[in-house]
Scaffold this active site. Sequence first.
Site, PDB file in Angstrom:
ATOM      1  N   GLU A  77       0.835  -1.209   0.000  1.00  0.00           N
ATOM      2  CA  GLU A  77       0.000   0.000   0.000  1.00  0.00           C
ATOM      3  C   GLU A  77       0.869   1.259   0.000  1.00  0.00           C
ATOM      4  O   GLU A  77       0.862   2.020   0.963  1.00  0.00           O
ATOM      5  CB  GLU A  77      -0.876   0.024   1.255  1.00  0.00           C
ATOM      6  CG  GLU A  77      -1.745  -1.179   1.414  1.00  0.00           C
ATOM      7  CD  GLU A  77      -2.421  -1.221   2.775  1.00  0.00           C
ATOM      8  OE1 GLU A  77      -3.414  -1.935   2.895  1.00  0.00           O
ATOM      9  OE2 GLU A  77      -1.948  -0.541   3.706  1.00  0.00           O
ATOM     10  N   GLY A 115       2.062   4.946  -0.413  1.00  0.00           N
ATOM     11  CA  GLY A 115       1.532   6.294  -0.612  1.00  0.00           C
ATOM     12  C   GLY A 115       2.706   7.150  -1.063  1.00  0.00           C
ATOM     13  O   GLY A 115       2.871   7.509  -2.224  1.00  0.00           O
ATOM     14  N   ARG A 171       4.978  19.171   6.908  1.00  0.00           N
ATOM     15  CA  ARG A 171       5.917  18.104   7.255  1.00  0.00           C
ATOM     16  C   ARG A 171       7.175  18.590   7.997  1.00  0.00           C
ATOM     17  O   ARG A 171       7.605  17.932   8.955  1.00  0.00           O
ATOM     18  CB  ARG A 171       6.306  17.282   6.024  1.00  0.00           C
ATOM     19  CG  ARG A 171       5.120  16.572   5.370  1.00  0.00           C
ATOM     20  CD  ARG A 171       5.541  15.535   4.337  1.00  0.00           C
ATOM     21  NE  ARG A 171       6.147  14.378   4.942  1.00  0.00           N
ATOM     22  CZ  ARG A 171       7.436  14.141   5.023  1.00  0.00           C
ATOM     23  NH1 ARG A 171       8.294  14.977   4.506  1.00  0.00           N
ATOM     24  NH2 ARG A 171       7.892  13.064   5.616  1.00  0.00           N
ATOM     25  N   TYR A 212       7.017  16.688  11.402  1.00  0.00           N
ATOM     26  CA  TYR A 212       7.900  15.507  11.460  1.00  0.00           C
ATOM     27  C   TYR A 212       9.379  15.869  11.431  1.00  0.00           C
ATOM     28  O   TYR A 212      10.217  14.997  11.216  1.00  0.00           O
ATOM     29  CB  TYR A 212       7.630  14.585  10.256  1.00  0.00           C
ATOM     30  CG  TYR A 212       6.197  14.220  10.028  1.00  0.00           C
ATOM     31  CD1 TYR A 212       5.477  13.520  11.007  1.00  0.00           C
ATOM     32  CD2 TYR A 212       5.548  14.544   8.843  1.00  0.00           C
ATOM     33  CE1 TYR A 212       4.157  13.170  10.795  1.00  0.00           C
ATOM     34  CE2 TYR A 212       4.222  14.189   8.621  1.00  0.00           C
ATOM     35  CZ  TYR A 212       3.536  13.507   9.599  1.00  0.00           C
ATOM     36  OH  TYR A 212       2.235  13.159   9.382  1.00  0.00           O
ATOM     37  N   CYS A 226       1.704  33.121  11.490  1.00  0.00           N
ATOM     38  CA  CYS A 226       2.055  33.693  12.777  1.00  0.00           C
ATOM     39  C   CYS A 226       2.255  32.595  13.801  1.00  0.00           C
ATOM     40  O   CYS A 226       1.423  32.361  14.681  1.00  0.00           O
ATOM     41  CB  CYS A 226       0.995  34.688  13.216  1.00  0.00           C
ATOM     42  SG  CYS A 226       1.204  36.226  12.335  1.00  0.00           S
ATOM     43  N   GLU A 227       3.329  31.918  13.638  1.00  0.00           N
ATOM     44  CA  GLU A 227       3.746  30.786  14.442  1.00  0.00           C
ATOM     45  C   GLU A 227       5.057  30.390  13.782  1.00  0.00           C
ATOM     46  O   GLU A 227       5.212  30.624  12.582  1.00  0.00           O
ATOM     47  CB  GLU A 227       2.727  29.656  14.293  1.00  0.00           C
ATOM     48  CG  GLU A 227       2.971  28.501  15.190  1.00  0.00           C
ATOM     49  CD  GLU A 227       1.746  27.610  15.325  1.00  0.00           C
ATOM     50  OE1 GLU A 227       1.954  26.415  15.366  1.00  0.00           O
ATOM     51  OE2 GLU A 227       0.600  28.109  15.379  1.00  0.00           O
ATOM     52  N   TYR A 272       1.608  13.867   1.483  1.00  0.00           N
ATOM     53  CA  TYR A 272       1.321  14.541   2.746  1.00  0.00           C
ATOM     54  C   TYR A 272       1.656  16.035   2.663  1.00  0.00           C
ATOM     55  O   TYR A 272       2.078  16.646   3.641  1.00  0.00           O
ATOM     56  CB  TYR A 272       2.035  13.839   3.918  1.00  0.00           C
ATOM     57  CG  TYR A 272       1.777  12.346   3.892  1.00  0.00           C
ATOM     58  CD1 TYR A 272       0.526  11.854   4.238  1.00  0.00           C
ATOM     59  CD2 TYR A 272       2.744  11.442   3.446  1.00  0.00           C
ATOM     60  CE1 TYR A 272       0.244  10.506   4.163  1.00  0.00           C
ATOM     61  CE2 TYR A 272       2.472  10.092   3.367  1.00  0.00           C
ATOM     62  CZ  TYR A 272       1.223   9.625   3.727  1.00  0.00           C
ATOM     63  OH  TYR A 272       0.944   8.291   3.638  1.00  0.00           O
TER      64      TYR A 272
HETATM   65  C1  LIG Z   1      -0.649   5.842   5.478  1.00  0.00           C
HETATM   66  C2  LIG Z   1      -0.849   4.415   5.163  1.00  0.00           C
HETATM   67  C3  LIG Z   1      -0.136   3.821   4.121  1.00  0.00           C
HETATM   68  C4  LIG Z   1       0.887   4.565   3.273  1.00  0.00           C
HETATM   69  O1  LIG Z   1       2.075   4.861   3.937  1.00  0.00           O
HETATM   70  P1  LIG Z   1       3.293   5.547   3.120  1.00  0.00           P
HETATM   71  O2  LIG Z   1       4.411   5.621   4.068  1.00  0.00           O
HETATM   72  O3  LIG Z   1       2.823   6.862   2.655  1.00  0.00           O
HETATM   73  O4  LIG Z   1       3.591   4.682   1.956  1.00  0.00           O
HETATM   74  C5  LIG Z   1      -0.425   2.497   3.843  1.00  0.00           C
HETATM   75  N1  LIG Z   1      -1.334   1.793   4.551  1.00  0.00           N
HETATM   76  C6  LIG Z   1      -2.022   2.335   5.585  1.00  0.00           C
HETATM   77  C7  LIG Z   1      -3.023   1.514   6.330  1.00  0.00           C
HETATM   78  C8  LIG Z   1      -1.815   3.663   5.917  1.00  0.00           C
HETATM   79  O5  LIG Z   1      -2.482   4.198   6.955  1.00  0.00           O
END
Ligand SMILES: *Cc1c(COP(=O)(O)O)cnc(C)c1O
Length: 427
Positions: free
Chosen positions: A275, A277, A314, A318, A344-345, A372
Site C-alpha cells: 500500500e 503512498g 511536514r 515531522y 504567525c507561528e 502529505y
Molecule cells: C498511510 C498508510 C499507508 C501509506 O504509507 P506511506 O508511508 O505513505 O507509503 C499504507 N497503509 C495504511 C493503512 C496507511 O495508513
Amino acid sequence: MHIDNQGSATTTGRYQIQGVDVLQIADQFGLPLYVYDADKIIEKISLLRTSFRGVNLKIKYAAKALTNLSILKLMRQQGIDVEVVSVNEGRLALLAGFEPTQIMYTPSGNAWSEIQEAIGMGLQLNVDSLPLLEQIGQTYGSQYPIALRINPSIAEGGNFKIQTGHGDSKFGIPNDYRVQIKGLIEQYNIPVVGLHIHTGSDFKDGNTFLKIADVLFDMAADYPNLRFIDFGSGFKVPYHPGDYATDLADLGAKVSSAFRAFCERYGRELELCFEPGKLLVSESGHLLVGVNVVKENPSRTFVQVDSGLNHLIRPMMYDAYHHIRNVSNPTGPERLYTVVGYICETDTFATDRSLPEVRPGDVLSFENAGAYGFSMASTYNSRVRPAEVLVYDGTPYLIRQRETFEDLLRGQVDVPVLNADVIEQTI
Ligand SMILES: *Cc1c(COP(=O)(O)O)cnc(C)c1O
C-alpha cells in the site's frame, strides 16, 4: 550544470518537468502552487512491478498521501487498486472510477456508523480491533468477508508519529491476541480473506518487511480461505541529496522468494499486496512558492515566502527535510538562508540552508512535496489552499483551483442576533 533526480535541468539551467519550464507553469497558474509530475508516479509503479515480477503483486495506492481525483484516476489508469482510511476517501475512489472491490478500507477506531456505510458501499473492510470484529460478527455473521489488520509489535518508521506497528500503538489487533481473534472468527463464522500489517512510514531498514512476513505467514495457518497477504507500506524515499531509499530490487527478490515458499506451504497462490503512498507520489510533487521578503538579521538571513505550515506541514510536524531549489536564480552564488513561512507561528522550512542567492520575487521549489503536502494542508491564518497542477504527457493541467475568500466563508452560518449594534457596557 546541476542535475539530480528531481526534475531535470537543461544546459541553460532552467528547471523543467517533462520538458515544460517550471517558471512558465508558475506564471500560468500563479503561486503558491503544487505541481505533480505524472511520469514520476508511473515510473514508481513500474519499478515496484519489476521488483516483484515473480509473484502475484497487487499495488494499492494509499490515497491519504494525495487525494486529488485526477491523481486517483491516474492510479486507476495504471491498473492499480487503492487503500482508504475514511469513508470519504472511499467515495473519492468510487468517483475516480474504482470498483468497490478495488478499494481497501482500513479504519482506525472509526465510528460503527461509518463502518456500516463502507460495508454498504461494498468496500473491502480491514478490521483493526477486537470490539469491531465482534460487532461485525454479531451484525453480519458469515455474510461479509473481511481482512484483519494485525499489530506485529515491531517499532519502525522515520518518525515516532508515523510508527504504527509498535506494541504501544493504537493500530491493528495485537499479534498476542491470536487465539482471541481466531475464537471470534470461528464463533461467528466470519470469512477472512486477507491478513494485513502496516507498520509505519519511512522504514530505516527494508528487512523490516521480512519480519512482518514472518508474523503474517505464521498467522495465515489459522485461515485457510485467504486471498491476499498485505504488507502495508513503509517504503523509504530519499528526501535530501545523498539520502537512501528502500532498495526495491533487493526487497523484491527477498520478499518474493519468501512469499513463493509460503504459498507452496499454504497450498495456493495468494496475492501479495503493498500500500504505497509516499513512494508513488512524494517525488512527483513540487510546492512552488514566491519569495516575499529577504530579511537580514544579525544572526541569520531569513527568506520569507508566500506559504507556510498551512500548505506544507511536514517540516514542522515531522522535522522533515525538504530539498529547496531556487528556480529563478539557479546559478547565483551560494549563501546560507533560513527559509520561513508567513504564518504567525514558527514555521521554518529550512535553517541555514545553502541556496543560490535569493532575491525578493524569486520562485523556490520545495521538493518531495507530493505526499502529505496538499492532503495535510489547512486554511490556518485564513489563508487559502494553493492550486494543484498535474503535468501529464508534456502538458500541465489544472487539477484543483486555488481557493478563494468565498471558500473560507462557505458553511459559516450567520446568527442575526450577533449583528445588532455594540452592546452598551455597564462597567
Ligand atoms: C498511510 C498508510 C499507508 C501509506 O504509507 P506511506 O508511508 O505513505 O507509503 C499504507 N497503509 C495504511 C493503512 C496507511 O495508513
